[in-house]
Design an enzyme around this catalytic site. Sequence first.
Site, PDB file in Angstrom:
ATOM      1  N   ARG A 191       0.793  -1.233  -0.004  1.00  0.00           N
ATOM      2  CA  ARG A 191       0.184   0.156  -0.162  1.00  0.00           C
ATOM      3  C   ARG A 191       0.926   1.236  -0.048  1.00  0.00           C
ATOM      4  NH1 ARG A 191      -1.828  -3.722   3.769  1.00  0.00           N
ATOM      5  NH2 ARG A 191      -4.018  -4.397   3.537  1.00  0.00           N
ATOM      6  N   LYS A 234      -2.300  -2.851   8.234  1.00  0.00           N
ATOM      7  CA  LYS A 234      -3.205  -2.339   8.945  1.00  0.00           C
ATOM      8  C   LYS A 234      -3.252  -2.897  10.304  1.00  0.00           C
ATOM      9  CE  LYS A 234      -6.558  -1.527   5.077  1.00  0.00           C
ATOM     10  NZ  LYS A 234      -7.889  -1.848   4.407  1.00  0.00           N
ATOM     11  N   HIS A 272      -2.451   2.125  -5.691  1.00  0.00           N
ATOM     12  CA  HIS A 272      -3.344   0.933  -5.598  1.00  0.00           C
ATOM     13  C   HIS A 272      -3.612   0.299  -6.810  1.00  0.00           C
ATOM     14  CE1 HIS A 272      -4.972  -0.356  -1.899  1.00  0.00           C
ATOM     15  NE2 HIS A 272      -5.874  -0.685  -2.567  1.00  0.00           N
ATOM     16  N   ARG A 324      -0.837  -1.888  -6.837  1.00  0.00           N
ATOM     17  CA  ARG A 324      -1.246  -3.408  -5.721  1.00  0.00           C
ATOM     18  C   ARG A 324      -2.002  -4.382  -6.518  1.00  0.00           C
ATOM     19  NH1 ARG A 324      -1.232  -4.647  -0.326  1.00  0.00           N
ATOM     20  NH2 ARG A 324      -3.480  -5.110   0.487  1.00  0.00           N
ATOM     21  N   HIS A 383      -3.761  -9.376   3.479  1.00  0.00           N
ATOM     22  CA  HIS A 383      -4.993  -9.484   3.754  1.00  0.00           C
ATOM     23  C   HIS A 383      -5.450 -10.421   5.179  1.00  0.00           C
ATOM     24  CE1 HIS A 383      -6.236  -8.236  -0.588  1.00  0.00           C
ATOM     25  NE2 HIS A 383      -5.928  -7.297   0.216  1.00  0.00           N
ATOM     26  N   TYR A 432      -9.487 -10.994  -6.653  1.00  0.00           N
ATOM     27  CA  TYR A 432      -8.561 -11.133  -7.874  1.00  0.00           C
ATOM     28  C   TYR A 432      -8.969 -11.883  -8.623  1.00  0.00           C
ATOM     29  CZ  TYR A 432      -6.402  -7.231  -5.399  1.00  0.00           C
ATOM     30  OH  TYR A 432      -6.229  -5.956  -4.996  1.00  0.00           O
TER      31      TYR A 432
END
Length: 312
Positions: free
Chosen positions: A155, A181, A253, A256, A279, A288
């Site tokens: 990110r 995150k 992004h 990414r 993730h 994806y």
Amino acid sequence: MPVFSDAAREWLDHLRSEKGASPHTVSNYQRDITRYCEDLQAQGINSFEDLSASTIEAHLAALRSGALTGHPAAASSVARAASSIRSFHRFCLREGLTSLDPSAQLVTPKQAIRLPKALTIDQVGALLAAAHASDDPVSLRDAALIELLYATGARISEAVNLCVDDIDLHAELPVVRLFGKGRKERIVPIGSYARAALEAYLVRSRPILASRGAGAVTIFLNKRGDPLSRQSAWEAIGVYAQAAGIEEHVSPHTLRHSFATHLLEGGANVRDVQELLGHASVQTTQIYTRVTAQTLREVHRMAHPRAWDTGI
């Protein structure tokens, strides 16, 4: 409004200190909950006991229609606002600030699955060629940044916050340590192209940029020697995309998305891609697989002699 604003302040502090939410995430949640509290005040609602699911639904409807802000909010913004409000009320219930959670009965429409936009491999090549066209300090920095984003699927916030100690280019397998995150750490390999671009930047460019600043430890620096901002990185990528003749909007992004899509198209396991992307759930990564399935269907339709009726 003090009862709501005080509770909102506690909730935001909880997100920062205990949940480890990123500044960007906290900023979005703060915007959502401030607007919500101001709307409650405008309606004369001053206690949790006066709230109901219909109150929240009316707030979201006003967002959707533009009645609150003067322009209709995107479906994704309304969904995020609903998520913020749910999280806020769950926190208030858990902390004993109220005995009710009106958001528990909240019904919001399911968002349509939005497939991520990925560049083709040729487009990525053109973007990187444009970034490598010059060798001044800023161009070397931008080339290293774009190579890193595509090589690791990082990110943009993870990339601009990287410190010098977070990268090891001299290991048998060069790696970078990314903090996602919730400050969740992951180690991602760096390919030879990105390694070469990073070495060129760190040896030939960063010392020049760093000499203009106050000793920032982040890898990527701006012209003044200060940490590179997310906005500056976005703008730089847009400039190179335009130079490469890419008509689609290209953001960090996008790189990414391209990283993930190209890995899966190349045969990578979805669980491995999940780990590389950071993730928490494999379901997030599986979006994806829909992209690659669409690609396969299109290849089949165009290449197989009996894929579709030619009318002959």
